[in-house]
Design a protein around this motif. Structure first.
Motif, PDB file in Angstrom:
ATOM      1  N   PRO A   8       0.818  -1.223   0.000  1.00 50.93           N
ATOM      2  CA  PRO A   8       0.000   0.000   0.000  1.00 50.93           C
ATOM      3  C   PRO A   8       0.849   1.270   0.000  1.00 50.93           C
ATOM      4  O   PRO A   8       1.855   1.376   0.713  1.00 50.93           O
ATOM      5  N   GLY A   9       0.433   2.226  -0.840  1.00 52.00           N
ATOM      6  CA  GLY A   9       1.134   3.501  -0.932  1.00 52.00           C
ATOM      7  C   GLY A   9       2.216   3.543  -1.987  1.00 52.00           C
ATOM      8  O   GLY A   9       2.722   4.620  -2.324  1.00 52.00           O
ATOM      9  N   THR A  23       9.392   6.094   0.961  1.00 48.74           N
ATOM     10  CA  THR A  23      10.782   6.075   1.418  1.00 48.74           C
ATOM     11  C   THR A  23      11.666   5.351   0.411  1.00 48.74           C
ATOM     12  O   THR A  23      11.184   4.575  -0.432  1.00 48.74           O
ATOM     13  N   ASP A  24      12.964   5.584   0.527  1.00 54.47           N
ATOM     14  CA  ASP A  24      13.922   4.892  -0.331  1.00 54.47           C
ATOM     15  C   ASP A  24      13.814   3.376  -0.133  1.00 54.47           C
ATOM     16  O   ASP A  24      13.803   2.614  -1.097  1.00 54.47           O
ATOM     17  N   GLU A  25      13.726   2.940   1.131  1.00 57.02           N
ATOM     18  CA  GLU A  25      13.692   1.510   1.423  1.00 57.02           C
ATOM     19  C   GLU A  25      12.458   0.850   0.822  1.00 57.02           C
ATOM     20  O   GLU A  25      12.550  -0.226   0.216  1.00 57.02           O
ATOM     21  N   GLU A  26      11.308   1.497   0.964  1.00 53.25           N
ATOM     22  CA  GLU A  26      10.076   0.929   0.406  1.00 53.25           C
ATOM     23  C   GLU A  26      10.166   0.797  -1.101  1.00 53.25           C
ATOM     24  O   GLU A  26       9.697  -0.184  -1.692  1.00 53.25           O
ATOM     25  N   THR A  27      10.778   1.790  -1.752  1.00 49.49           N
ATOM     26  CA  THR A  27      10.908   1.736  -3.205  1.00 49.49           C
ATOM     27  C   THR A  27      11.834   0.608  -3.622  1.00 49.49           C
ATOM     28  O   THR A  27      11.546  -0.138  -4.564  1.00 49.49           O
ATOM     29  N   TRP A  86      17.676   7.328 -10.479  1.00 50.32           N
ATOM     30  CA  TRP A  86      17.205   7.173  -9.106  1.00 50.32           C
ATOM     31  C   TRP A  86      17.188   8.534  -8.424  1.00 50.32           C
ATOM     32  O   TRP A  86      18.125   9.330  -8.581  1.00 50.32           O
ATOM     33  N   ALA A  87      16.111   8.796  -7.678  1.00 49.75           N
ATOM     34  CA  ALA A  87      16.020   9.999  -6.861  1.00 49.75           C
ATOM     35  C   ALA A  87      15.402   9.604  -5.525  1.00 49.75           C
ATOM     36  O   ALA A  87      14.268   9.109  -5.484  1.00 49.75           O
ATOM     37  N   GLY A  88      16.157   9.792  -4.465  1.00 46.96           N
ATOM     38  CA  GLY A  88      15.651   9.446  -3.143  1.00 46.96           C
ATOM     39  C   GLY A  88      14.538  10.368  -2.707  1.00 46.96           C
ATOM     40  O   GLY A  88      14.294  11.424  -3.306  1.00 46.96           O
ATOM     41  N   ALA A  89      13.833   9.974  -1.661  1.00 50.86           N
ATOM     42  CA  ALA A  89      12.747  10.796  -1.128  1.00 50.86           C
ATOM     43  C   ALA A  89      13.281  12.170  -0.708  1.00 50.86           C
ATOM     44  O   ALA A  89      14.400  12.291  -0.203  1.00 50.86           O
ATOM     45  N   VAL A  90      12.467  13.195  -0.931  1.00 45.58           N
ATOM     46  CA  VAL A  90      12.855  14.577  -0.624  1.00 45.58           C
ATOM     47  C   VAL A  90      11.906  15.140   0.420  1.00 45.58           C
ATOM     48  O   VAL A  90      10.685  15.052   0.273  1.00 45.58           O
TER      49      VAL A  90
END
Length: 396
Positions: free
Chosen positions: A250-251, A283-287, A316-320
């Motif tokens: 989810p999300g 988040t980066d980990e979730e992606t 790749w672009a991490g969460a901001v």
């Protein structure tokens, strides 16, 4: 503002897909760049091109600690009229209003038009801001190719940008004291809140990957179904797995928006198939976990069809998280407007790792973006310009 949109309404119009197709340094994009220069010069702004092909329109003399605003003018294939142009036009309009009121800035100000935000020609989103900040290696960027096999270096040279100078531009970057990007909202947040304008809080982690499935090319009529090692079938099953992986987390969001069969004949079983994956999460980990799940499902689909599969990261672009104090200050200054996260990537997100950055969103009553149905009511566009003008007046 409406006049500005009208001036470019026929540039890059895509009669096959609907909407607009405006890609880096091709005919439509070059027309838009000329339009931007002319529109900026009407306001007496001084326009310059940086080493990466981004355009800067300066109000007053260029200098350090500048307040910079702007967006992009390129589009996805068949994109809408507001994604990018709304931010550029609103920036010019806000400065025009300040000038008309007799306001005199006490620090430098510029409108910045980024090159290749959508990544539709060379496959890397926010390429202009990535090059500017050094978020992409210059040699890697120069070697990027479009669908016709033209490299970024060749395309740059053709329009007068020296490819040897592509890459991190500390001189330009160090001029930016603060960056604000106004953008049409690419979702339903403001519809649900019944508000015309919001401040951005964050951007989801996101990236692009190329899935390559390899099998055995063969004759479509002479090869029985049981004898086949068909990468198109394996890719189709992998794409269904993409949807299942994202629904199971989810999300998260995962999309295959482009596929390419090799050699691509109607009566030919493909020898290989490329499919491009876009994946995003909070988040980066979730992606990363989502992409690992997709890769495992693709491998299983390939093996079941006697094929092999590889998944290669292309960007790749991490969460901001936009600067908390800045976004809260802006939200308060604008009358406690809401703060919204977004799943769409933006140049402001790239800059946020280097300079204080913020975004304003303008309501999109359709909730649709990257498609011809993308829209913004004139009254909401004016509310966005009002907000940007107020913030620029305070910051300058």
């Amino acid at each position: 503002m409406l006049a500005g949109l009208a001036e470019i309404a026929e540039v890059g119009r895509d009669h096959r897909r609907g909407g607009y197709s405006r890609h880096l340094w091709q005919v439509a994009d070059l027309e838009l760049r000329s339009w931007f220069v002319e529109r900026a010069e009407r306001l007496g702004l001084q326009v310059e091109t940086d080493r990466n092909g981004n355009l800067w329109a300066w109000w007053g003399q260029p200098g350090p600690d500048a307040v910079v605003t702007g967006s992009h003018l390129d589009s996805v294939p068949g994109g809408g009229a507001y994604d990018g142009p709304l931010g550029v036009i609103s920036s010019l309009e806000a400065i025009g209003r300040l000038q008309a009121s007799g306001f005199v800035p006490t620090r430098p100000c510029a409108v910045l038009m980024f090159a290749e935000e959508e990544g539709s020609r060379f496959g890397i989103a926010c390429l202009g801001s990535r090059l500017l900040t050094g978020a992409i290696d210059a040699d890697q960027a120069r070697a990027l190719t479009d669908r016709d096999g033209v490299t970024l270096a060749e395309a740059a040279r053709k329009i007068g940008v020296d490819p040897a100078h592509l890459g991190v531009d500390l001189v330009a970057l160090e001029r930016i004291g603060l960056f604000i990007e106004l953008h049409v909202e690419q979702g339903r947040g403001l519809i649900d809140l019944d508000q015309p304008v919001a401040v951005a809080s964050s951007i989801l982690a996101h990236g692009r990957w190329r899935l390559t499935v390899t099998g055995q090319g063969n004759h479509a009529g002479a090869t029985t179904m049981i004898e086949r090692r068909d990468p198109m079938v394996a890719t189709a099953q992998a794409i269904v797995g993409v949807q299942a992986a994202a629904l199971g987390r989810p999300g998260t969001r995962a999309t295959i928006g482009r596929i390419e069969a090799i050699p691509g004949g109607t009566n030919v079983i493909a020898s290989s198939v490329h499919a491009w994956l876009d994946a995003r999460a909070e988040t980066d980990e979730e992606t990363r976990l989502l992409v690992a799940d997709i890769a495992a499902r693709a491998q299983q689909a390939a093996q079941q069809n006697g094929c092999s599969a590889t998944l290669t990261e292309e960007s790749w672009a991490g969460a901001v998280q936009f600067t908390p104090g800045l976004r809260e200050r802006f939200a308060q200054a604008l009358g406690q407007v809401p703060q919204l996260s977004t799943g769409a990537g933006h140049d402001a997100g790239v800059l946020a790792a280097h300079v204080p950055s913020a975004m304003l969103f303008v309501r999109n009553p359709t909730g649709i973006s990257h498609a011809p149905e993308e829209f913004a009511e004139a009254a909401d566009c004016v509310a966005g310009i009002d907000a940007l003008e107020l913030l620029l007046r305070d910051l300058l």
